[in-house]
Write a protein that holds these residues in place. Structure first.
Motif, PDB file in Angstrom:
ATOM      1  N   GLU A  62       0.829  -1.210   0.000  1.00 39.66           N
ATOM      2  CA  GLU A  62       0.000   0.000   0.000  1.00 39.66           C
ATOM      3  C   GLU A  62       0.872   1.274   0.000  1.00 39.66           C
ATOM      4  N   MET A  63       1.994   1.209   0.691  1.00 41.12           N
ATOM      5  CA  MET A  63       2.879   2.373   0.787  1.00 41.12           C
ATOM      6  C   MET A  63       3.992   2.333  -0.271  1.00 41.12           C
ATOM      7  N   CYS A  64       4.531   1.154  -0.491  1.00 42.66           N
ATOM      8  CA  CYS A  64       5.748   1.041  -1.306  1.00 42.66           C
ATOM      9  C   CYS A  64       5.462   0.897  -2.797  1.00 42.66           C
ATOM     10  N   GLY A  65       4.276   0.455  -3.153  1.00 42.67           N
ATOM     11  CA  GLY A  65       3.983   0.219  -4.560  1.00 42.67           C
ATOM     12  C   GLY A  65       4.626  -1.081  -5.029  1.00 42.67           C
ATOM     13  N   ALA A  66       5.035  -1.101  -6.276  1.00 41.43           N
ATOM     14  CA  ALA A  66       5.586  -2.320  -6.863  1.00 41.43           C
ATOM     15  C   ALA A  66       6.831  -2.769  -6.108  1.00 41.43           C
ATOM     16  N   GLU A  67       7.030  -4.096  -6.081  1.00 40.35           N
ATOM     17  CA  GLU A  67       8.163  -4.619  -5.317  1.00 40.35           C
ATOM     18  C   GLU A  67       9.494  -4.208  -5.900  1.00 40.35           C
ATOM     19  N   LYS A  68       9.546  -4.058  -7.230  1.00 44.63           N
ATOM     20  CA  LYS A  68      10.820  -3.721  -7.869  1.00 44.63           C
ATOM     21  C   LYS A  68      10.621  -2.544  -8.814  1.00 44.63           C
ATOM     22  N   GLY A  69      11.702  -1.831  -9.044  1.00 34.82           N
ATOM     23  CA  GLY A  69      11.698  -0.846 -10.114  1.00 34.82           C
ATOM     24  C   GLY A  69      11.387   0.562  -9.687  1.00 34.82           C
ATOM     25  N   LEU A  70      11.643   1.452 -10.609  1.00 38.66           N
ATOM     26  CA  LEU A  70      11.507   2.885 -10.371  1.00 38.66           C
ATOM     27  C   LEU A  70      10.061   3.279 -10.114  1.00 38.66           C
ATOM     28  N   ALA A  71       9.118   2.603 -10.773  1.00 36.75           N
ATOM     29  CA  ALA A  71       7.707   2.955 -10.589  1.00 36.75           C
ATOM     30  C   ALA A  71       7.310   2.825  -9.132  1.00 36.75           C
ATOM     31  N   GLY A  72       7.811   1.790  -8.484  1.00 32.89           N
ATOM     32  CA  GLY A  72       7.502   1.597  -7.069  1.00 32.89           C
ATOM     33  C   GLY A  72       8.071   2.710  -6.220  1.00 32.89           C
ATOM     34  N   ARG A  73       9.257   3.138  -6.531  1.00 29.31           N
ATOM     35  CA  ARG A  73       9.894   4.211  -5.763  1.00 29.31           C
ATOM     36  C   ARG A  73       9.106   5.519  -5.933  1.00 29.31           C
ATOM     37  N   GLU A  74       8.719   5.813  -7.166  1.00 24.46           N
ATOM     38  CA  GLU A  74       7.945   7.035  -7.415  1.00 24.46           C
ATOM     39  C   GLU A  74       6.593   6.967  -6.728  1.00 24.46           C
ATOM     40  N   PHE A  75       5.983   5.794  -6.743  1.00 29.60           N
ATOM     41  CA  PHE A  75       4.703   5.599  -6.047  1.00 29.60           C
ATOM     42  C   PHE A  75       4.887   5.887  -4.563  1.00 29.60           C
ATOM     43  N   ALA A  76       5.952   5.324  -3.978  1.00 29.45           N
ATOM     44  CA  ALA A  76       6.192   5.485  -2.537  1.00 29.45           C
ATOM     45  C   ALA A  76       6.454   6.948  -2.180  1.00 29.45           C
ATOM     46  N   LEU A  77       7.228   7.637  -2.995  1.00 28.61           N
ATOM     47  CA  LEU A  77       7.511   9.051  -2.713  1.00 28.61           C
ATOM     48  C   LEU A  77       6.211   9.865  -2.735  1.00 28.61           C
ATOM     49  N   ALA A  78       5.355   9.590  -3.710  1.00 29.85           N
ATOM     50  CA  ALA A  78       4.084  10.315  -3.804  1.00 29.85           C
ATOM     51  C   ALA A  78       3.172   9.959  -2.629  1.00 29.85           C
ATOM     52  N   TYR A  79       3.128   8.676  -2.269  1.00 27.72           N
ATOM     53  CA  TYR A  79       2.291   8.228  -1.142  1.00 27.72           C
ATOM     54  C   TYR A  79       2.734   8.911   0.147  1.00 27.72           C
ATOM     55  N   LEU A  80       4.036   8.901   0.381  1.00 24.00           N
ATOM     56  CA  LEU A  80       4.571   9.476   1.625  1.00 24.00           C
ATOM     57  C   LEU A  80       4.416  10.997   1.637  1.00 24.00           C
ATOM     58  N   ASP A  81       4.498  11.630   0.492  1.00 27.26           N
ATOM     59  CA  ASP A  81       4.239  13.078   0.409  1.00 27.26           C
ATOM     60  C   ASP A  81       2.803  13.375   0.839  1.00 27.26           C
ATOM     61  N   ARG A  82       1.864  12.560   0.332  1.00 26.41           N
ATOM     62  CA  ARG A  82       0.445  12.764   0.681  1.00 26.41           C
ATOM     63  C   ARG A  82       0.231  12.533   2.174  1.00 26.41           C
ATOM     64  N   LEU A  83       0.870  11.503   2.716  1.00 25.13           N
ATOM     65  CA  LEU A  83       0.742  11.188   4.137  1.00 25.13           C
ATOM     66  C   LEU A  83       1.307  12.336   4.987  1.00 25.13           C
ATOM     67  N   GLU A  84       2.411  12.858   4.568  1.00 31.58           N
ATOM     68  CA  GLU A  84       3.053  13.966   5.289  1.00 31.58           C
ATOM     69  C   GLU A  84       2.098  15.175   5.324  1.00 31.58           C
ATOM     70  N   LEU A  85       1.512  15.494   4.170  1.00 32.46           N
ATOM     71  CA  LEU A  85       0.585  16.635   4.096  1.00 32.46           C
ATOM     72  C   LEU A  85      -0.634  16.405   4.988  1.00 32.46           C
ATOM     73  N   ALA A  86      -1.145  15.166   4.962  1.00 32.45           N
ATOM     74  CA  ALA A  86      -2.358  14.851   5.715  1.00 32.45           C
ATOM     75  C   ALA A  86      -2.134  14.875   7.222  1.00 32.45           C
ATOM     76  N   THR A  87      -0.905  14.646   7.655  1.00 34.02           N
ATOM     77  CA  THR A  87      -0.645  14.548   9.102  1.00 34.02           C
ATOM     78  C   THR A  87       0.141  15.736   9.647  1.00 34.02           C
ATOM     79  N   ARG A  88       0.345  16.739   8.781  1.00 32.46           N
ATOM     80  CA  ARG A  88       1.133  17.893   9.224  1.00 32.46           C
ATOM     81  C   ARG A  88       0.346  18.735  10.237  1.00 32.46           C
ATOM     82  N   PRO A  89       0.936  19.029  11.409  1.00 34.33           N
ATOM     83  CA  PRO A  89       0.220  19.888  12.350  1.00 34.33           C
ATOM     84  C   PRO A  89       0.204  21.331  11.853  1.00 34.33           C
ATOM     85  N   ASP A  90      -0.957  21.953  11.754  1.00 29.25           N
ATOM     86  CA  ASP A  90      -1.046  23.334  11.249  1.00 29.25           C
ATOM     87  C   ASP A  90      -1.414  24.301  12.369  1.00 29.25           C
TER      88      ASP A  90
END
Ligand code: SF4
Ligand code: SF4
Length: 90
Positions: A62-90
């Motif tokens: 759910e967080m990491c995306g595909a097990e191998k390859g660049l697509a998985g890394r890009e998926f994870a970076l985008a997922y974690l960016d969204r998570l960071e925004l959603a949990t940022r204390p304002d």
């Protein structure tokens, strides 16, 4: 799933509030951890100074995306960016 080699998304996208050797105030979101080696391995993996939160992030599709390859890394970076925004204390 296993943490993917050459990813490091967890060590770049999220903010970390605990002190990290070389980053005494923690790590802002989107900034590469100074302990992340060129080959995307943690240089303090077995060091007690490694923040507890680092060990708490477990690889899962759910967080990491595909097990191998660049697509998985890009998926994870985008997922974690969204998570960071959603949990940022304002
Ligand atoms: S996103 Fe997943 S594969 Fe990438 S570093 Fe984090 S746990 Fe490992
Ligand atoms: S201390 Fe290690 S596991 Fe934690 S963010 Fe830095 S490189 Fe990643």
């Amino acid at each position: 799933m296993e943490c993917r080699a050459s990813c490091g998304a967890c060590c770049i996208a999220p903010s970390i509030s605990s002190a990290i050797p070389g980053m005494p105030d923690g790590k802002p979101a989107g900034v590469r951890c100074v302990q992340l080696a060129e080959d995307f391995r943690c240089m303090i993996f077995n060091d007690p100074r490694r923040p507890l939160v680092c060990g708490g992030l477990k690889a899962r599709t759910e967080m990491c995306g595909a097990e191998k390859g660049l697509a998985g890394r890009e998926f994870a970076l985008a997922y974690l960016d969204r998570l960071e925004l959603a949990t940022r204390p304002d």
